[in-house]
Design a protein around this motif. Sequence first.
Motif, PDB file in Angstrom:
ATOM      1  N   ALA A  54       1.228  -1.305  -0.064  1.00 62.61           N
ATOM      2  CA  ALA A  54      -0.179   0.027  -0.064  1.00 62.61           C
ATOM      3  C   ALA A  54       0.684   1.194   0.340  1.00 62.61           C
ATOM      4  CB  ALA A  54      -0.856  -0.374   1.590  1.00 62.61           C
ATOM      5  N   VAL A  55       1.996   1.137  -0.136  1.00 65.21           N
ATOM      6  CA  VAL A  55       3.248   2.188   0.130  1.00 65.21           C
ATOM      7  C   VAL A  55       3.941   2.757  -1.038  1.00 65.21           C
ATOM      8  CG1 VAL A  55       2.407   2.394   2.445  1.00 65.21           C
ATOM      9  CG2 VAL A  55       4.648   1.377   1.657  1.00 65.21           C
ATOM     10  N   ALA A  56       5.897   3.273  -0.485  1.00 68.37           N
ATOM     11  CA  ALA A  56       6.101   3.704  -1.447  1.00 68.37           C
ATOM     12  C   ALA A  56       6.929   2.338  -1.520  1.00 68.37           C
ATOM     13  CB  ALA A  56       6.921   4.652  -0.913  1.00 68.37           C
ATOM     14  N   GLN A  57       7.933   2.602  -2.320  1.00 61.64           N
ATOM     15  CA  GLN A  57       8.351   1.149  -2.875  1.00 61.64           C
ATOM     16  C   GLN A  57       9.736   0.948  -1.970  1.00 61.64           C
ATOM     17  OE1 GLN A  57      10.145   0.930  -6.528  1.00 61.64           O
ATOM     18  NE2 GLN A  57      10.975  -1.199  -6.316  1.00 61.64           N
ATOM     19  N   LYS A  58      10.049  -0.320  -1.284  1.00 67.58           N
ATOM     20  CA  LYS A  58      11.026  -0.275  -0.495  1.00 67.58           C
ATOM     21  C   LYS A  58      12.134  -0.997  -1.591  1.00 67.58           C
ATOM     22  CE  LYS A  58      10.726  -1.754   3.987  1.00 67.58           C
ATOM     23  NZ  LYS A  58      10.286  -2.276   4.546  1.00 67.58           N
ATOM     24  N   ALA A  85       0.079   7.203  11.649  1.00 68.95           N
ATOM     25  CA  ALA A  85       0.686   7.329  12.183  1.00 68.95           C
ATOM     26  C   ALA A  85       1.932   8.312  12.150  1.00 68.95           C
ATOM     27  CB  ALA A  85       1.860   6.060  12.664  1.00 68.95           C
ATOM     28  N   PHE A  86       1.990   9.197  11.159  1.00 68.02           N
ATOM     29  CA  PHE A  86       2.307  10.143  10.454  1.00 68.02           C
ATOM     30  C   PHE A  86       1.351  11.795  10.260  1.00 68.02           C
ATOM     31  CE2 PHE A  86       4.381   6.830   7.540  1.00 68.02           C
ATOM     32  CZ  PHE A  86       5.598   7.334   7.594  1.00 68.02           C
ATOM     33  N   ARG A  87       0.879  11.195  11.426  1.00 67.66           N
ATOM     34  CA  ARG A  87      -0.182  12.924  11.348  1.00 67.66           C
ATOM     35  C   ARG A  87      -0.562  13.450  12.824  1.00 67.66           C
ATOM     36  NH1 ARG A  87      -3.029  14.816   7.297  1.00 67.66           N
ATOM     37  NH2 ARG A  87      -4.024  16.180   8.625  1.00 67.66           N
ATOM     38  N   GLY A  88       0.311  12.924  13.550  1.00 67.91           N
ATOM     39  CA  GLY A  88       0.459  12.565  15.275  1.00 67.91           C
ATOM     40  C   GLY A  88       0.717  11.033  16.004  1.00 67.91           C
ATOM     41  N   CYS A  89       2.052  10.722  17.052  1.00 64.02           N
ATOM     42  CA  CYS A  89       2.173  10.377  18.116  1.00 64.02           C
ATOM     43  C   CYS A  89       2.457  11.234  19.379  1.00 64.02           C
ATOM     44  CB  CYS A  89       2.525   9.285  17.124  1.00 64.02           C
ATOM     45  SG  CYS A  89       2.758   8.395  15.927  1.00 64.02           S
ATOM     46  N   GLY A 149      15.256  12.877   6.393  1.00 63.20           N
ATOM     47  CA  GLY A 149      14.231  12.832   5.317  1.00 63.20           C
ATOM     48  C   GLY A 149      13.919  11.371   4.171  1.00 63.20           C
ATOM     49  N   ASP A 150      15.046  10.193   4.384  1.00 64.49           N
ATOM     50  CA  ASP A 150      14.801   8.868   4.262  1.00 64.49           C
ATOM     51  C   ASP A 150      13.829   7.639   5.280  1.00 64.49           C
ATOM     52  OD1 ASP A 150      14.867   6.377   3.135  1.00 64.49           O
ATOM     53  OD2 ASP A 150      16.730   6.821   3.062  1.00 64.49           O
ATOM     54  N   ASN A 151      12.602   8.274   4.934  1.00 64.24           N
ATOM     55  CA  ASN A 151      11.546   7.583   5.753  1.00 64.24           C
ATOM     56  C   ASN A 151      10.491   6.987   5.325  1.00 64.24           C
ATOM     57  OD1 ASN A 151      11.686  10.485   6.378  1.00 64.24           O
ATOM     58  ND2 ASN A 151       9.495   9.628   6.952  1.00 64.24           N
ATOM     59  N   ASN A 152       9.706   5.907   5.195  1.00 59.07           N
ATOM     60  CA  ASN A 152       8.599   5.645   4.720  1.00 59.07           C
ATOM     61  C   ASN A 152       7.668   4.851   6.116  1.00 59.07           C
ATOM     62  OD1 ASN A 152       5.847   5.741   2.961  1.00 59.07           O
ATOM     63  ND2 ASN A 152       7.458   6.525   1.604  1.00 59.07           N
ATOM     64  N   GLN A 198       5.413  -2.163   8.096  1.00 58.61           N
ATOM     65  CA  GLN A 198       6.885  -1.332   8.820  1.00 58.61           C
ATOM     66  C   GLN A 198       6.654   0.362   8.346  1.00 58.61           C
ATOM     67  OE1 GLN A 198       8.199  -4.145   5.461  1.00 58.61           O
ATOM     68  NE2 GLN A 198       8.403  -5.583   6.895  1.00 58.61           N
ATOM     69  N   PHE A 199       7.653   0.409   9.295  1.00 62.91           N
ATOM     70  CA  PHE A 199       7.594   1.749   9.206  1.00 62.91           C
ATOM     71  C   PHE A 199       8.904   1.832   9.838  1.00 62.91           C
ATOM     72  CE2 PHE A 199       3.337   1.327  11.161  1.00 62.91           C
ATOM     73  CZ  PHE A 199       2.855   2.336  11.086  1.00 62.91           C
ATOM     74  N   TYR A 200       9.736   2.969   8.434  1.00 58.86           N
ATOM     75  CA  TYR A 200      11.292   2.052   8.024  1.00 58.86           C
ATOM     76  C   TYR A 200      11.713   4.004   8.564  1.00 58.86           C
ATOM     77  CZ  TYR A 200       9.398   1.817   3.912  1.00 58.86           C
ATOM     78  OH  TYR A 200       8.739   2.068   2.380  1.00 58.86           O
ATOM     79  N   ALA A 201      13.422   4.357   8.616  1.00 58.23           N
ATOM     80  CA  ALA A 201      13.843   5.234   8.335  1.00 58.23           C
ATOM     81  C   ALA A 201      15.639   5.298   8.581  1.00 58.23           C
ATOM     82  CB  ALA A 201      13.556   6.677   9.773  1.00 58.23           C
TER      83      ALA A 201
END
Length: 897
Positions: free
Chosen positions: A21-25, A89-93, A110-113, A122-125
């Motif tokens: 559902a998101v950006a390519q890893k 999770a990107f709108r506030g924790c 800025g390398d996170n998604n 999965q949350f990664y940075a």
Amino acid sequence: MLRSLASAAVVASLVFTAPYAVAQKPSPVRGSAAADANVTRETLPNGLKVVVVRNTLAPVATVELNILAGGNETPVGFPGTAHALEHMAFRGCTGMTADQTAAIYARLGGDNNADTQGNVTQFYATVPSTDVEVALRAEAACMQGIDNSDAEWNQERGAIEQEVQRDLSSPTYKLITRLNEGMFAGTPYAHDALGSKPSFDKTTGADLRKFYDQWYSPANSILVIVGDVDPAATLAQVRQHFGSIAKRPVPARPAIKLGPVKNDTFTLDSNLPYTLAVIGYRLPGTESKDYAASQVLADVLSSQRGDIYAMVPAGKALGAQFGMAGSYAKASLGFGLVAVPSEGDAAPALNELRGIIENYAHKGIPADLVEASKRSELTDAAFRRNSIPGLATAWSQSLAAEGRTSPDEDSEAIKKVTVADVNRVAKQYLLGVNTITATLKPVPSGAAVAAEGFGGGEKLTASPTKAVELPEWAAKPLEALRLPRPATLPSDETLPNGLRLIVRTDRTSPTVTLTGSVQHNEDLDTPKGKEGVADVLEELYGYGSTTLDRVAFQKALDDIGATEGSGLTFSLKVLKDHFARGIELLADNQLHPGLPADAFPVVQKQTADLTAGQLKSPAYRTHRALSEALLPKDDPSLRDQTPATIMGLTLDDVKAYRAAAFRPDLTTIVIVGDITPAEARAQIEKAFAGWTSSGPKPAVDLPPVPPNKATAANVGDPQAVQDSVTLSEELQINRFSPDYYPMQLGTYVLGGGFYASRLYHDLRQVAGYVYTVDVNLRATKTRSTYTVDYGSEPANVSKARQLVERDLNSMRTDNVTPAELALAKSLLLRGLQLQESSEEAVAGALLARAQLGLPLNEQDNAAKTYLRLTADDVKAAFNRQLRVDDLVQVVRGPAPQ
């Protein structure tokens, strides 16, 4: 000039991944990932599993938090719940607002998604090693709680629905969705994690809070940290920031009970430049003892020495392969694939593909191809250590998505696979089984038509941008703007024949990565009337050398587990022990290509057929409309190949083009890996010393262009449910102009840091008009283009453009705030350091700098320049260079409303 897709590129562009559902890893390559001495594990009292993998490739680290819940666990009727929660999770924790979250990750580089799969979110940075604790605290905040208020969800709903619209505009997404629905009917595997607009419309903040409370427990999570870190110190930080989070019970997971596959056949409309046909098979899942054998089977069936790929050089398909996608615990989706001309009938190629697969299953798989596949998998495992984020992905996928103890389990399983295992799996899963057959048939779009622009509208003035006050734990470590560690300079020498050789030694793993290019420009060096000759030449390079034909050449590569590509751009990946042989094969292919006479008409026809499809495709028509609006009518870049120019070529034309374009004094080779400059030079000189140049060098740089005027065009795309909008203009600077750096710094203010940037904040976070908005300054030796891209509902195209224009104009008239300037600088400075996170990235950056004429330590020079720039510098550069009233607009999709 139109670049035709080579047959290999056709297939590469169609390798299905599970529709996450998101950006390519970085895609994981299964295999041995790290020595045990570099792996530290611990389970906290609250159940959080932690793995720290030390890797000193670069002073960076990747932090990846895996929540063991995804699309499979979502409530019936709400397939996008896990995906929606990932967004929230990107709108506030806990202790972090959306603005603070964006500012923290932007300052980290800025390398996170994040991504949502079937059974894991999965949350990664990836961050500088010195900032790992900040990244850990940010992840811990979301483990403590996510702001799932109705107010925040109502703001995010518009953006996530735009993501759905974007994916529904992709024919390959729709194809794999239908395949999954048929292959796994009645199970959670039948729907992906993306979700749908109807499900999001009825989702509430309470629904998201319930899902969070059920599944976001430390006991249902795995934290993976990979990079140049001290394991003991890092574990101490994990205990401090995650240890106090309460353990919560995890509900029972939905039962997965697979029914039999039902035979099915369907056709979907497509906007691709070729017809694509697929046969879907149900293969073993990740928990099956036969999973490793099925991986080897898929590799063998896709071998360039195999019968499926042989359909391409035989002229029966533009591309052909076998692969696996959608690997779930209980089953995987396997597919055979063929691409044929857009106007062609896929049935003959599809029938032959099915016959080849059944023949392999019936008669058995060649033993040497099984061994070649195993060797390739294990070689890939060694290369995985050369990328810190890639290694983190491999560990996360292995532990969280597949339930292993380490990627080494996959490697050991591959080693144990026998020919008998592969043949047994082939018979069981490919012979006499029900399948799903699907075809994507192109529906050509109309030509671009002139439009009225975005339609009137009031001029918007920029609202004040408030500084974001970071939490105390993030403010202090991130407030300082510091230069990254100076780059490790490689050796740089020019050989007697003019070839430039750049070598950087790295002992991370016993591997060597080579990338190279013959500097050229097809728009300038292609003879008039011979357009397309470069593409035909590139394809013919895949037919081996004068000493080794196509199959023999591939076997030589398989024998050493190497991957190689030749042509105007070339590459080699090989284990250190086989470097000499790898260079010998690369040079043989590069300097003595076979260019067989019997292959020429096949490649010629394939290139012409693919070009014919491309000329009718929405993607080409969009690109053409933009180019015609930006460039003078006689610009060399507007030259296009056609089926007629390609079919008018002779093999002598191809050879003549190669003789003129291939020169050592226009060639750069970059080598990064476990090798010294002396060792590398010895092999390169031995293999390439006989290559010489004669006559004047061909021109490789396009002439500068005058300013463009504002125009607008719409390109119809019957498959698109969302508009893709490009706003662009030619700037009167180049890569070496003084205004390049302040323009680039301002570009990062506009779009460099997700919500922390102006355009993301205004178009996505506040208005909800778009899912993504990208702004780019692309500059060469002679030209530069400024571009803003976004996707939106047709009704919101004009509204979004008004916001874009407002923000662009503000850059020309008002100083960016001190907070914005500091954030953009931090993003750029840390981002320069993160470019060292993989050997492949290092090699690519060195090659790009060399061919552009920049110093090889350009990142050091750039960092110093960015650090000293002021808000006045940025405003002055934008005021001189950016002409907001001259933006060209091209919209692909439904006509904007």
